[in-house]
Design a protein around this motif. Structure first.
Motif, short mmCIF file in Angstrom:
data_model
loop_
_atom_site.label_atom_id
_atom_site.label_comp_id
_atom_site.label_asym_id
_atom_site.label_seq_id
_atom_site.Cartn_x
_atom_site.Cartn_y
_atom_site.Cartn_z
N UNK A 1 0.83 -1.21 0.00
CA UNK A 1 0.00 0.00 0.00
C UNK A 1 0.86 1.26 0.00
N UNK A 2 0.44 2.26 -0.74
CA UNK A 2 1.22 3.49 -0.87
C UNK A 2 1.45 4.18 0.47
N UNK A 3 0.50 4.05 1.40
CA UNK A 3 0.62 4.75 2.68
C UNK A 3 1.37 4.00 3.75
N UNK A 4 1.82 2.79 3.47
CA UNK A 4 2.54 2.00 4.47
C UNK A 4 3.90 2.62 4.77
N UNK A 5 4.35 2.57 6.02
CA UNK A 5 5.68 3.10 6.32
C UNK A 5 6.78 2.48 5.47
N UNK A 6 6.64 1.19 5.13
CA UNK A 6 7.67 0.53 4.34
C UNK A 6 7.66 0.96 2.88
N UNK A 7 6.65 1.73 2.46
CA UNK A 7 6.64 2.27 1.10
C UNK A 7 7.52 3.51 0.97
N UNK A 8 8.03 4.01 2.07
CA UNK A 8 8.87 5.19 2.06
C UNK A 8 10.35 4.79 2.17
N UNK A 9 11.22 5.50 1.47
CA UNK A 9 11.00 6.75 0.75
C UNK A 9 10.47 6.50 -0.66
N UNK A 10 9.55 7.33 -1.09
CA UNK A 10 9.07 7.27 -2.46
C UNK A 10 10.16 7.82 -3.39
N UNK A 11 10.09 7.36 -4.63
CA UNK A 11 11.14 7.71 -5.58
C UNK A 11 10.61 8.46 -6.79
N UNK A 12 11.51 9.20 -7.42
CA UNK A 12 11.24 9.87 -8.69
C UNK A 12 12.49 9.73 -9.55
N UNK A 13 12.33 9.09 -10.71
CA UNK A 13 13.44 8.90 -11.63
C UNK A 13 13.11 9.60 -12.94
N UNK A 14 14.13 10.23 -13.55
CA UNK A 14 13.96 10.97 -14.79
C UNK A 14 14.89 10.41 -15.86
N UNK A 15 14.40 10.36 -17.09
CA UNK A 15 15.26 10.11 -18.24
C UNK A 15 15.00 11.20 -19.27
#
Length: 324
Positions: free
Chosen positions: A93-107
């Motif tokens: 689940x997106x809100x779970x503590x283990x889902x953090x840190x969220x990432x952003x990757x760019x190409x």
């Protein structure tokens, strides 16, 4: 006082992994341990498994071309962007503590097709500065369990590694949106100008909408895919905007250790604007094919002496070979 590792930090830490068989290459041991912790999920990344790929564009700021001759700073370019949860479990689940840190990757989609990537996540710090300490840190995590007598292996490690203790104790709230979360590239790079001038820097990606987070209770009650659903709804009304920023080092600032913060008064230069338009119709296929790697750089950007960079490249290579 007993210290425990936040699940969000564990996900960030598993960027690299812990040793399995001493005779195996380090990159293989890394990915083996990731799979051991999160399970084997064919077709998915060893970490940041849950994600989606979006179309966007990058428009450089005037100062960017002066600092670097990289193509993204000379003219607007298309972008591929992937947002992700931090875990290696694609069903988290997106809100779970283990889902953090969220990432952003760019190409950056360059005319010659050369991979040209930025990999960032919501942690603006890293617990250790080299692979050996990272392995020791993760070994301590793996061997510290609830109910264990104090001092646990993790407590002993943190007592002798203040940077890791700082990262462990930093609060990591859930974002309200992928578009209201800042992201950071913790490794240093060099910008190379047209005249050959070199300046050390670190990336940051700042949301134009501002930072906005959820209370812990709201994150726990959120639908399992709330971040991806919210972003789709947001993009239907208009693009999500970010500013790509470079924190510029001064002479003598260290580039070899991701735990060593540069002073807050170092210049922060806006490199340009990221505009994200829509989720790609072929997002799932793109996720299987793409390998975002911070060492994928082009002329005008050079790797620093940070030893975590080649280690990341090797581990990512093992992971994508298994994924495909």
């Amino acid at each position: 006082m007993r210290l425990t590792l936040r699940p969000s930090l564990l996900c960030a830490a598993l960027l690299l992994g812990v040793p399995a068989q001493a005779e195996d290459p380090l990159a293989v041991r890394i990915v083996n341990e990731m799979n051991a912790i999160f399970g084997t999920h064919p077709g998915f990344r060893a970490t940041h498994a849950k994600g989606a790929v979006y179309d966007g564009s990058f428009t450089p700021a005037p100062d960017a071309a002066r600092l670097s001759r990289a193509p993204q700073f000379q003219a607007p370019l298309p972008l591929l962007v992937r947002f992700s949860d931090g875990s290696g479990n694609p069903m988290i689940p997106d809100g779970a503590p283990a889902a953090r840190p969220h990432g952003m990757a760019l190409r950056f989609v360059t005319p010659d097709g050369q991979p040209n990537d930025i990999v960032a996540n919501a942690l603006d710090d890293f617990p250790v500065g080299n692979g050996e300490d990272f392995l020791a840190f993760l070994h301590a995590v793996a061997n510290s369990r609830p109910g264990m007598a104090s001092p646990t292996p993790l407590e002993r490690f943190l007592a002798s590694h203040p940077a890791a203790q700082r990262v462990v104790q930093t609060p990591k709230p859930a974002p309200r949106s992928f578009a209201t979360q800042p992201y950071f590239g913790v490794n240093a790079f060099w910008m190379v100008g047209a005249d050959g001038t070199r300046r050390a820097f670190r990336y940051a990606i700042e949301p134009v909408a501002g930072r906005d987070v959820l209370e812990a209770s709201a994150a726990a009650a959120a639908p399992p895919d709330y971040l991806f659903a919210e972003l789709d709804q947001r993009l239907a009304a208009g693009p999500a905007m970010f500013t790509l920023v470079a924190q510029m080092a001064a002479e003598g600032d260290p580039t070899h250790d991701a735990t060593l913060r540069w002073p807050a008064d170092r210049p922060r230069v806006a490199l340009g604007t990221i505009s994200i338009r829509a989720r790609r119709a072929d997002s799932d296929a793109q996720q299987r094919a793409l390998n975002f790697d911070p060492t994928n750089v082009v002329e005008g950007i050079a790797l620093s002496d940070d030893p975590l960079l080649p280690l990341r490249r090797e581990a990512y290579g093992v992971s994508i070979a298994r994924r495909q």
